[in-house]
Design a protein around this motif. Structure first.
Motif, mmCIF file in Angstrom:
data_model
loop_
_atom_site.group_PDB
_atom_site.id
_atom_site.type_symbol
_atom_site.label_atom_id
_atom_site.label_comp_id
_atom_site.label_asym_id
_atom_site.label_seq_id
_atom_site.Cartn_x
_atom_site.Cartn_y
_atom_site.Cartn_z
ATOM 1 N N VAL A 1 0.828 -1.211 0.000
ATOM 2 C CA VAL A 1 0.000 0.000 0.000
ATOM 3 C C VAL A 1 0.864 1.263 0.000
ATOM 4 O O VAL A 1 0.466 2.290 0.527
ATOM 5 N N ASP A 2 2.024 1.183 -0.607
ATOM 6 C CA ASP A 2 2.905 2.332 -0.825
ATOM 7 C C ASP A 2 2.776 2.769 -2.275
ATOM 8 O O ASP A 2 2.578 1.936 -3.167
ATOM 9 N N ARG A 3 2.916 4.046 -2.519
ATOM 10 C CA ARG A 3 2.874 4.558 -3.891
ATOM 11 C C ARG A 3 4.182 4.268 -4.630
ATOM 12 O O ARG A 3 4.198 4.111 -5.844
ATOM 13 N N LEU A 4 5.285 4.195 -3.876
ATOM 14 C CA LEU A 4 6.600 3.934 -4.456
ATOM 15 C C LEU A 4 7.054 2.524 -4.102
ATOM 16 O O LEU A 4 6.783 2.034 -3.001
ATOM 17 N N TRP A 5 7.786 1.891 -5.029
ATOM 18 C CA TRP A 5 8.305 0.548 -4.761
ATOM 19 C C TRP A 5 9.411 0.637 -3.701
ATOM 20 O O TRP A 5 10.287 1.491 -3.777
ATOM 21 N N PRO B 1 6.237 11.888 13.506
ATOM 22 C CA PRO B 1 5.166 11.478 14.426
ATOM 23 C C PRO B 1 4.349 12.640 14.994
ATOM 24 O O PRO B 1 3.172 12.465 15.313
ATOM 25 N N ALA B 2 4.934 13.812 15.083
ATOM 26 C CA ALA B 2 4.210 14.969 15.619
ATOM 27 C C ALA B 2 3.034 15.363 14.725
ATOM 28 O O ALA B 2 2.076 15.971 15.204
ATOM 29 N N PHE B 3 3.088 15.028 13.457
ATOM 30 C CA PHE B 3 2.032 15.371 12.509
ATOM 31 C C PHE B 3 1.138 14.185 12.168
ATOM 32 O O PHE B 3 0.322 14.267 11.250
ATOM 33 N N PHE B 4 1.288 13.078 12.897
ATOM 34 C CA PHE B 4 0.569 11.860 12.519
ATOM 35 C C PHE B 4 -0.945 12.016 12.603
ATOM 36 O O PHE B 4 -1.665 11.561 11.712
ATOM 37 N N ALA B 5 -1.466 12.632 13.638
ATOM 38 C CA ALA B 5 -2.919 12.787 13.779
ATOM 39 C C ALA B 5 -3.489 13.592 12.608
ATOM 40 O O ALA B 5 -4.525 13.227 12.030
ATOM 41 N N GLU B 6 -2.814 14.671 12.252
ATOM 42 C CA GLU B 6 -3.259 15.477 11.110
ATOM 43 C C GLU B 6 -3.154 14.672 9.821
ATOM 44 O O GLU B 6 -4.063 14.693 8.984
ATOM 45 N N PHE B 7 -2.036 13.951 9.644
ATOM 46 C CA PHE B 7 -1.851 13.101 8.472
ATOM 47 C C PHE B 7 -2.987 12.084 8.365
ATOM 48 O O PHE B 7 -3.568 11.898 7.297
ATOM 49 N N ALA B 8 -3.310 11.418 9.480
ATOM 50 C CA ALA B 8 -4.352 10.389 9.476
ATOM 51 C C ALA B 8 -5.693 10.978 9.038
ATOM 52 O O ALA B 8 -6.403 10.387 8.213
ATOM 53 N N ALA B 9 -6.040 12.130 9.555
ATOM 54 C CA ALA B 9 -7.310 12.766 9.191
ATOM 55 C C ALA B 9 -7.337 13.135 7.706
ATOM 56 O O ALA B 9 -8.334 12.882 7.006
ATOM 57 N N LEU B 10 -6.256 13.716 7.210
ATOM 58 C CA LEU B 10 -6.184 14.109 5.795
ATOM 59 C C LEU B 10 -6.170 12.891 4.873
ATOM 60 O O LEU B 10 -6.793 12.905 3.804
ATOM 61 N N TYR B 11 -5.481 11.845 5.282
ATOM 62 C CA TYR B 11 -5.423 10.622 4.485
ATOM 63 C C TYR B 11 -6.811 9.977 4.399
ATOM 64 O O TYR B 11 -7.249 9.559 3.323
ATOM 65 N N GLY C 1 1.168 11.962 -3.186
ATOM 66 C CA GLY C 1 2.558 12.392 -3.042
ATOM 67 C C GLY C 1 2.693 13.639 -2.189
ATOM 68 O O GLY C 1 3.586 13.746 -1.356
ATOM 69 N N SER C 2 1.782 14.580 -2.380
ATOM 70 C CA SER C 2 1.872 15.828 -1.607
ATOM 71 C C SER C 2 1.601 15.574 -0.120
ATOM 72 O O SER C 2 2.276 16.153 0.736
ATOM 73 N N LEU C 3 0.659 14.712 0.199
ATOM 74 C CA LEU C 3 0.383 14.404 1.608
ATOM 75 C C LEU C 3 1.553 13.635 2.227
ATOM 76 O O LEU C 3 1.956 13.912 3.355
ATOM 77 N N ARG C 4 2.095 12.705 1.476
ATOM 78 C CA ARG C 4 3.239 11.929 1.963
ATOM 79 C C ARG C 4 4.425 12.840 2.272
ATOM 80 O O ARG C 4 5.062 12.731 3.319
ATOM 81 N N LYS C 5 4.688 13.787 1.384
ATOM 82 C CA LYS C 5 5.809 14.716 1.598
ATOM 83 C C LYS C 5 5.542 15.653 2.770
ATOM 84 O O LYS C 5 6.444 15.970 3.543
ATOM 85 N N LYS C 6 4.288 16.089 2.910
ATOM 86 C CA LYS C 6 3.935 16.975 4.020
ATOM 87 C C LYS C 6 4.141 16.262 5.358
ATOM 88 O O LYS C 6 4.688 16.828 6.301
ATOM 89 N N PHE C 7 3.707 15.019 5.446
ATOM 90 C CA PHE C 7 3.846 14.229 6.679
ATOM 91 C C PHE C 7 5.314 13.918 6.949
ATOM 92 O O PHE C 7 5.807 14.071 8.065
ATOM 93 N N ASN C 8 6.033 13.460 5.938
ATOM 94 C CA ASN C 8 7.470 13.171 6.019
ATOM 95 C C ASN C 8 7.816 12.289 7.227
ATOM 96 O O ASN C 8 8.854 12.442 7.848
ATOM 97 N N HIS C 9 6.914 11.384 7.571
ATOM 98 C CA HIS C 9 7.116 10.414 8.666
ATOM 99 C C HIS C 9 7.456 11.082 9.995
ATOM 100 O O HIS C 9 8.192 10.540 10.805
#
Length: 116
Positions: free
Chosen positions: A20-24, A56-66, A46-54
């Motif tokens: 379930v990754d966009r990149l191999w 953890p401080a942004f994980f809750a926001e990432f989860a909601a946007l995803y 791609g834009s959400l993945r780059k914004k999150f950039n792994h």
């Protein structure tokens, strides 16, 4: 039933194995991956993945946007297939990130379980 697993772990008892990754993922051959499917459309944009950039401080926001991205998918074929496979048996969502708690597979698993 859904499970998550790093793609770098050995296959075994996984049911359907779905990347379930966009990149191999680096360093993994298609043979070693032993996939049933690679579902790029259910991966974060791609834009959400780059914004999150792994981060953890942004994980809750990432989860909601995803989850919003998943709700707005124009082509729901892969998402619907994951839901059906999950009803029929075990589906292991594979990801490459090093962080086992803060990645898209964690969010996708939760999303799928809410809709199954």
């Amino acid at each position: 039933m859904y499970r998550i697993k790093r793609i770098y772990e050995e296959p075994g008892g996984d049911g359907k194995r779905v990347l379930v990754d966009r990149l191999w993922p680096r360093g993994i051959s298609k043979e070693k991956a032993a996939l049933d499917a690679w579902m790029k459309t259910v991966a974060p944009s791609g834009s959400l993945r780059k914004k999150f950039n792994h981060n953890p401080a942004f994980f809750a926001e990432f989860a909601a946007l995803y989850k919003e991205e998943l709700d707005r998918l124009e082509d729901r074929t892969e998402l619907d297939r994951l839901i059906e496979w999950g009803k029929a048996g075990t589906v292991t969502l594979l990801y490459a990130a090093k962080d086992e708690k803060h990645n898209q597979a964690v969010v996708l698993k939760e999303y799928l379980e809410e809709r199954s």
